[in-house]
Design a protein around this motif. Structure first.
Motif, PDB file in Angstrom:
ATOM      1  N   ALA A  98     -43.862 100.007 -22.952  1.00  0.00           N
ATOM      2  CA  ALA A  98     -42.678 100.755 -22.819  1.00  0.00           C
ATOM      3  C   ALA A  98     -41.545 100.699 -23.314  1.00  0.00           C
ATOM      4  N   ASN A  99     -41.090 101.595 -23.638  1.00  0.00           N
ATOM      5  CA  ASN A  99     -39.884 102.009 -24.342  1.00  0.00           C
ATOM      6  C   ASN A  99     -38.683 102.736 -23.031  1.00  0.00           C
ATOM      7  N   PHE A 100     -37.919 101.544 -23.213  1.00  0.00           N
ATOM      8  CA  PHE A 100     -36.723 102.241 -22.270  1.00  0.00           C
ATOM      9  C   PHE A 100     -35.449 102.719 -22.401  1.00  0.00           C
ATOM     10  N   THR A 101     -35.911 102.873 -24.294  1.00  0.00           N
ATOM     11  CA  THR A 101     -34.320 103.462 -25.040  1.00  0.00           C
ATOM     12  C   THR A 101     -34.860 104.773 -25.579  1.00  0.00           C
ATOM     13  N   GLU A 111     -35.392 108.609 -25.670  1.00  0.00           N
ATOM     14  CA  GLU A 111     -35.133 109.890 -25.149  1.00  0.00           C
ATOM     15  C   GLU A 111     -35.008 109.942 -23.577  1.00  0.00           C
ATOM     16  N   ILE A 112     -35.684 108.298 -23.339  1.00  0.00           N
ATOM     17  CA  ILE A 112     -35.956 108.485 -20.947  1.00  0.00           C
ATOM     18  C   ILE A 112     -34.163 108.144 -20.841  1.00  0.00           C
ATOM     19  N   VAL A 113     -33.633 107.689 -22.134  1.00  0.00           N
ATOM     20  CA  VAL A 113     -31.922 107.068 -21.727  1.00  0.00           C
ATOM     21  C   VAL A 113     -31.176 107.816 -21.744  1.00  0.00           C
ATOM     22  N   PHE A 150     -45.727 101.842 -17.028  1.00  0.00           N
ATOM     23  CA  PHE A 150     -46.203 102.243 -18.822  1.00  0.00           C
ATOM     24  C   PHE A 150     -47.067 100.973 -19.151  1.00  0.00           C
ATOM     25  N   GLU A 198     -31.547 111.218 -21.278  1.00  0.00           N
ATOM     26  CA  GLU A 198     -31.690 112.061 -20.582  1.00  0.00           C
ATOM     27  C   GLU A 198     -31.072 111.508 -18.520  1.00  0.00           C
ATOM     28  N   LEU A 199     -31.631 110.286 -18.937  1.00  0.00           N
ATOM     29  CA  LEU A 199     -30.551 109.891 -17.915  1.00  0.00           C
ATOM     30  C   LEU A 199     -29.187 109.616 -17.530  1.00  0.00           C
ATOM     31  N   VAL A 221     -41.555 103.550 -12.733  1.00  0.00           N
ATOM     32  CA  VAL A 221     -42.221 104.769 -13.915  1.00  0.00           C
ATOM     33  C   VAL A 221     -43.133 103.287 -14.221  1.00  0.00           C
ATOM     34  N   GLY A 256     -40.381  99.991 -15.351  1.00  0.00           N
ATOM     35  CA  GLY A 256     -38.581 100.800 -15.171  1.00  0.00           C
ATOM     36  C   GLY A 256     -38.688 101.107 -13.604  1.00  0.00           C
TER      37      GLY A 256
END
Length: 152
Positions: free
Chosen positions: A24-27, A29-31, A19, A33-34, A17, A103
């Motif tokens: 880049a925001n890997f925290t 909502e993405i985190v 960005f 859901e993961l 994915v 990511g």
């Protein structure tokens, strides 16, 4: 992994994915859901990595454990196999635009593991797979709707 785990292993997929740099925001909502997917037993995370590609095309790969505060990813990160090799990183980064960050997630589809194991026990093997990008599905539906509207 143990021999038993190999025998029951489900299909393994990866996602990259991308960005724009600085976005880049890997925290968040993405985190969340993961973590839900892992907690529900839908997937098992095998490897995660962050790639950056500068404007000149130079690649930097960082394991998740080296990225600082992991928050909710801490529990998931502890089980990672660090499967990706340098050649894998180079191949994945080739798809990235210069000046971006991505990511990478390698995961086992636990929901499909019993079917995959049964198929292997029956002598079958996966010979092809693929994924249809959501953008292609949307474009196809929109094209069909436009054709219906114009009477084609």
């Amino acid at each position: 992994m143990t021999e038993y785990e190999f025998e029951t292993l489900g299909p393994v997929d990866y996602l990259v994915v991308e960005f724009p740099t600085g976005e880049a925001n890997f925290t968040g909502e993405i985190v969340a859901e993961l973590v839900k997917l892992v907690d529900a037993g839908t997937i098992r995370v095998i490897d995660m990595m962050i790639l950056t590609k500068d404007d000149e095309g130079t690649i930097d790969a960082m394991e998740l454990s080296d990225s600082g505060d992991l928050g909710d990813l801490l529990r998931i990160e502890a089980d990672l196999a660090e499967l990706l090799a340098a050649d894998d990183v180079a191949n994945l980064a080739a798809a990235m635009d210069p000046g971006t960050v991505a990511g990478v997630l390698v995961y086992e589809n636990l929901w499909a593991a019993p079917f995959a194991a049964a198929t292997r026990r029956a002598g079958g093997q996966l010979i092809a797979d693929g994924r249809i990008p959501i953008q292609s599905i949307i474009a196809s539906i929109e094209a069909d709707a436009a054709a219906e509207k114009s009477g084609e």
